[in-house]
Design a protein around this motif. Structure first.
Motif, PDB file in Angstrom:
ATOM      1  N   ARG A  27       2.642   8.402   3.291  1.00 25.90           N
ATOM      2  CA  ARG A  27       1.945   9.692   3.271  1.00 25.90           C
ATOM      3  C   ARG A  27       0.945   9.778   4.423  1.00 25.90           C
ATOM      4  NH1 ARG A  27      -1.372   9.676  -1.194  1.00 25.90           N
ATOM      5  NH2 ARG A  27       0.494   9.479  -2.447  1.00 25.90           N
TER       6      ARG A  27
ATOM      7  N   HIS B 174       0.400   4.332  -0.144  1.00 27.07           N
ATOM      8  CA  HIS B 174      -0.037   5.539   0.561  1.00 27.07           C
ATOM      9  C   HIS B 174       0.283   5.509   2.064  1.00 27.07           C
ATOM     10  CE1 HIS B 174      -3.359   2.763   1.303  1.00 27.07           C
ATOM     11  NE2 HIS B 174      -3.583   3.460   2.391  1.00 27.07           N
ATOM     12  N   THR B 175       0.831   4.432   2.577  1.00 26.05           N
ATOM     13  CA  THR B 175       1.035   4.327   4.021  1.00 26.05           C
ATOM     14  C   THR B 175       2.013   5.367   4.561  1.00 26.05           C
ATOM     15  OG1 THR B 175       2.728   2.635   3.765  1.00 26.05           O
ATOM     16  CG2 THR B 175       0.471   1.880   4.103  1.00 26.05           C
TER      17      THR B 175
ATOM     18  N   GLU C  50       0.852  -1.182   0.000  1.00 25.29           N
ATOM     19  CA  GLU C  50       0.000   0.000   0.000  1.00 25.29           C
ATOM     20  C   GLU C  50       0.891   1.236   0.000  1.00 25.29           C
ATOM     21  OE1 GLU C  50      -2.813  -0.148   3.189  1.00 25.29           O
ATOM     22  OE2 GLU C  50      -3.342  -2.210   2.759  1.00 25.29           O
TER      23      GLU C  50
END
Length: 94
Positions: free
Chosen positions: A39, A36-37, A34
């Motif tokens: 961010r 986006h972790t 993932e």
């Protein structure tokens, strides 16, 4: 800057090491990537901290990435992030 003299910077760097360790363990267990972790973690856990803390966090993430991109596997259990950053800061100040 001497890492030992700046406690907030050191705390940020150690928090990044802990974040990387947890993320690696989650990837091994769940086999789920993932992107986006980082961010998400930065926005909710790091962004509101002192600037020195943020700098330590981001510098540690950067050191990890550069080491990994150089083809060196980083053992997060034994990785001495504060020594790495201190050495890099001393080299930049010369």
């Amino acid at each position: 800057m001497n890492v030992d003299d700046n406690l907030l910077y050191a705390q940020g760097a150690l928090a990044a090491k802990e974040y990387l360790h947890k993320t690696r363990m989650n990837m091994k267990v769940h086999r789920l990537f993932e992107p986006h972790t980082l961010r998400f973690h930065y926005e909710f856990h790091v962004k509101n901290k002192a600037l020195e803390y943020q700098a330590g966090f981001m510098d540690a993430i950067g050191a990890f990435m550069l080491t990994a991109l150089d083809g060196v596997g980083v053992d997060l259990f034994r990785w001495e992030v504060l020594q790495v950053l201190d050495r890099a800061n001393r080299n930049n100040n010369k």
